[in-house]
Design a protein around this motif. Structure first.
Motif, mmCIF file in Angstrom:
data_model
loop_
_atom_site.group_PDB
_atom_site.id
_atom_site.type_symbol
_atom_site.label_atom_id
_atom_site.label_comp_id
_atom_site.label_asym_id
_atom_site.label_seq_id
_atom_site.Cartn_x
_atom_site.Cartn_y
_atom_site.Cartn_z
ATOM 1 N N ALA A 84 -40.174 42.589 -102.334
ATOM 2 C CA ALA A 84 -40.666 41.640 -103.853
ATOM 3 C C ALA A 84 -41.919 41.229 -103.584
ATOM 4 C CB ALA A 84 -39.398 40.841 -104.230
ATOM 5 N N GLU A 85 -42.338 40.789 -102.252
ATOM 6 C CA GLU A 85 -43.707 40.275 -102.120
ATOM 7 C C GLU A 85 -44.962 41.398 -102.048
ATOM 8 O OE1 GLU A 85 -43.198 38.182 -98.598
ATOM 9 O OE2 GLU A 85 -41.548 36.705 -98.943
ATOM 10 N N LEU A 86 -44.383 42.670 -102.099
ATOM 11 C CA LEU A 86 -45.290 43.483 -101.887
ATOM 12 C C LEU A 86 -46.405 43.868 -102.839
ATOM 13 C CD1 LEU A 86 -46.268 46.043 -99.896
ATOM 14 C CD2 LEU A 86 -44.889 47.506 -101.242
ATOM 15 N N PRO A 87 -46.219 43.722 -104.280
ATOM 16 C CA PRO A 87 -47.010 43.990 -105.248
ATOM 17 C C PRO A 87 -48.365 42.873 -105.188
ATOM 18 C CG PRO A 87 -45.023 44.249 -106.356
ATOM 19 C CD PRO A 87 -44.689 43.862 -104.817
ATOM 20 N N ALA A 88 -48.042 41.732 -104.948
ATOM 21 C CA ALA A 88 -49.088 40.435 -104.780
ATOM 22 C C ALA A 88 -49.766 40.838 -103.656
ATOM 23 C CB ALA A 88 -48.105 39.090 -104.776
ATOM 24 N N TYR A 89 -49.002 41.181 -102.456
ATOM 25 C CA TYR A 89 -50.059 41.386 -101.234
ATOM 26 C C TYR A 89 -50.867 42.619 -101.581
ATOM 27 C CZ TYR A 89 -51.351 43.012 -96.734
ATOM 28 O OH TYR A 89 -52.138 43.322 -95.613
ATOM 29 N N LEU A 90 -50.476 43.772 -102.237
ATOM 30 C CA LEU A 90 -51.261 44.743 -102.533
ATOM 31 C C LEU A 90 -52.565 44.453 -103.240
ATOM 32 C CD1 LEU A 90 -48.798 47.636 -103.377
ATOM 33 C CD2 LEU A 90 -50.102 47.184 -101.093
ATOM 34 N N LYS A 91 -52.282 43.482 -104.320
ATOM 35 C CA LYS A 91 -53.482 43.025 -105.203
ATOM 36 C C LYS A 91 -54.230 42.104 -103.969
ATOM 37 C CE LYS A 91 -50.617 42.652 -109.331
ATOM 38 N NZ LYS A 91 -50.097 41.675 -110.335
ATOM 39 N N GLU A 92 -54.035 41.345 -103.145
ATOM 40 C CA GLU A 92 -54.789 40.448 -102.226
ATOM 41 C C GLU A 92 -55.472 41.555 -101.535
ATOM 42 O OE1 GLU A 92 -54.121 37.534 -98.476
ATOM 43 O OE2 GLU A 92 -52.426 37.738 -99.829
ATOM 44 N N LEU A 93 -54.884 42.500 -100.861
ATOM 45 C CA LEU A 93 -55.350 43.496 -99.865
ATOM 46 C C LEU A 93 -56.424 44.187 -100.611
ATOM 47 C CD1 LEU A 93 -55.423 44.839 -97.140
ATOM 48 C CD2 LEU A 93 -53.925 46.225 -97.918
ATOM 49 N N ASP A 94 -56.251 44.606 -101.697
ATOM 50 C CA ASP A 94 -57.109 45.298 -102.612
ATOM 51 C C ASP A 94 -58.360 44.678 -102.900
ATOM 52 O OD1 ASP A 94 -57.650 47.777 -104.356
ATOM 53 O OD2 ASP A 94 -58.192 46.502 -105.481
ATOM 54 N N HIS A 95 -58.263 43.338 -103.039
ATOM 55 C CA HIS A 95 -59.553 42.583 -103.443
ATOM 56 C C HIS A 95 -60.411 42.422 -102.236
ATOM 57 C CE1 HIS A 95 -61.752 39.213 -105.114
ATOM 58 N NE2 HIS A 95 -61.423 38.520 -103.949
ATOM 59 N N LEU A 102 -60.499 44.360 -99.417
ATOM 60 C CA LEU A 102 -61.025 45.522 -99.071
ATOM 61 C C LEU A 102 -62.204 46.015 -99.827
ATOM 62 C CD1 LEU A 102 -58.013 47.581 -97.998
ATOM 63 C CD2 LEU A 102 -59.610 46.514 -96.533
ATOM 64 N N SER A 103 -62.094 45.624 -101.320
ATOM 65 C CA SER A 103 -63.241 45.877 -102.167
ATOM 66 C C SER A 103 -64.522 45.065 -102.200
ATOM 67 C CB SER A 103 -62.665 45.704 -103.828
ATOM 68 O OG SER A 103 -62.480 44.542 -103.880
ATOM 69 N N GLN A 104 -64.129 43.922 -101.375
ATOM 70 C CA GLN A 104 -65.320 43.055 -100.808
ATOM 71 C C GLN A 104 -66.472 43.716 -100.004
ATOM 72 O OE1 GLN A 104 -65.832 40.097 -103.063
ATOM 73 N NE2 GLN A 104 -64.167 41.277 -104.167
ATOM 74 N N GLN A 105 -65.682 44.223 -99.178
ATOM 75 C CA GLN A 105 -66.343 45.141 -97.856
ATOM 76 C C GLN A 105 -65.522 46.209 -97.374
ATOM 77 O OE1 GLN A 105 -67.316 42.568 -94.976
ATOM 78 N NE2 GLN A 105 -68.333 44.202 -93.541
ATOM 79 N N GLU A 106 -65.870 47.446 -97.711
ATOM 80 C CA GLU A 106 -65.050 48.492 -97.102
ATOM 81 C C GLU A 106 -64.764 48.451 -95.576
ATOM 82 O OE1 GLU A 106 -65.493 53.225 -97.508
ATOM 83 O OE2 GLU A 106 -65.577 52.287 -99.035
ATOM 84 N N VAL A 107 -63.717 48.385 -95.247
ATOM 85 C CA VAL A 107 -63.137 48.181 -93.931
ATOM 86 C C VAL A 107 -62.273 49.545 -93.555
ATOM 87 C CG1 VAL A 107 -61.805 46.826 -92.215
ATOM 88 C CG2 VAL A 107 -63.072 45.742 -94.048
ATOM 89 N N LEU A 108 -62.470 50.030 -92.427
ATOM 90 C CA LEU A 108 -61.928 51.112 -91.743
ATOM 91 C C LEU A 108 -60.877 51.022 -91.148
ATOM 92 C CD1 LEU A 108 -64.643 53.682 -91.037
ATOM 93 C CD2 LEU A 108 -63.160 53.722 -93.159
ATOM 94 N N VAL A 109 -59.673 51.408 -91.224
ATOM 95 C CA VAL A 109 -58.533 51.031 -90.275
ATOM 96 C C VAL A 109 -58.741 51.312 -88.774
ATOM 97 C CG1 VAL A 109 -56.167 51.777 -89.816
ATOM 98 C CG2 VAL A 109 -56.815 51.541 -92.028
#
Length: 265
Positions: free
Chosen positions: A245-256, A258-265
């Motif tokens: 249930a926590e995943l959608p909020a985490y995905l939004k946070e992670l996307d924000h 990563l979008s600030q600075q592209e980071v490779l895994v």
């Protein structure tokens, strides 16, 4: 979403079958029929692998190997053990296809975020026909389902993840978040080059039904959860959440982030 393009889910213990209970009893019963006593911990350790690889891995465990004595375990023996395991599993697999609490709503929200959904599994294609049918009745019906049979080898190899990414039409792999509940899920995600997220409650690593989890004292529950979180991080998880249930909020946070600075895994 500016950076992330897809989410790759495991099935049992992640989106369906709280506690990943369906395979455990069948593995233990199959070994018992062979006169080999296996523990719950030994049975769960390789969870997430293709089931025949799961059996191979268990047979190499010291506590199990020592029970074999001078008995030679051939590939024919392993195939026969896997066939018996499947017979036992098919008897009750349909009873373990209910989505875990929060899964349907979380996936619907993720789709609304314009993210593609793919899935991989340690189950065979025939097993998945049963699981998919049961899950669909309860509102969870992803289109993309990849098994080890489709690519030649299961986890921890990344081939299922790659095949799912192709069907999702997503690349490179660091635009995908792999979500799972086992050590093998984490290794699959990292080996594929995807962002990798583990789940604690409902997982095979936690190893309890929802009722058993709710009956734990707060201290026991938190202690067990901390151990699971540590195992998943050691296996490669970039992040570990308590529940899906926590995943959608985490995905939004992670996307924000990563979008600030592209980071490779």
């Amino acid at each position: 979403m500016k950076y992330l393009q897809g989410v790759l889910f495991d099935w049992a213990g992640t989106t369906v079958d709280y506690g990943c209970m369906a395979p455990v009893g069948s593995f233990m019963d199959m070994f018992a029929e062979k006169g080999i006593q296996v523990s719950m911990e030994e049975t769960r350790q390789p969870m997430g692998m293709a089931k025949i690889d799961h059996i191979r891995t268990m047979l190499e465990m010291p506590g199990i190997y020592s029970q074999l004595g001078n008995q030679k375990i051939s590939e024919k023996d392993i195939t026969e053990m896997n066939e018996r395991f499947e017979q036992l599993l098919f008897k009750n697999l349909g009873d373990y296809a209910d989505p875990v609490p929060g899964a349907v709503a979380a996936v619907e929200e993720i789709i609304d975020m314009d993210l593609k959904i793919g899935t991989t599994t340690g189950y065979t294609r025939d097993m998945m026909k049963i699981v998919q049918a049961g899950a669909a009745e309860k509102g969870y019906a992803p289109d993309i389902v990849i098994t080890a049979e489709d690519v030649g080898a299961g986890r921890p190899f990344p081939w299922m993840a790659y095949a799912a990414a192709m069907k999702m039409g997503v690349y490179p792999m660091n635009r995908i978040v792999k979500v799972g509940d086992t050590v093998m899920d984490m290794k699959e995600g990292r080996n594929a080059g995807a962002w990798t997220v583990g789940l604690v409650y409902g997982s095979s690593e936690f190893g309890l039904t929802q009722t058993e989890t709710e009956q734990l004292s707060e201290q026991d529950r938190l202690s067990r959860a901390a151990e699971v979180r540590e195992r998943l991080i050691e296996a490669g998880a970039h992040h570990v959440l308590d529940t899906i249930a926590e995943l959608p909020a985490y995905l939004k946070e992670l996307d924000h982030q990563l979008s600030q600075q592209e980071v490779l895994v």
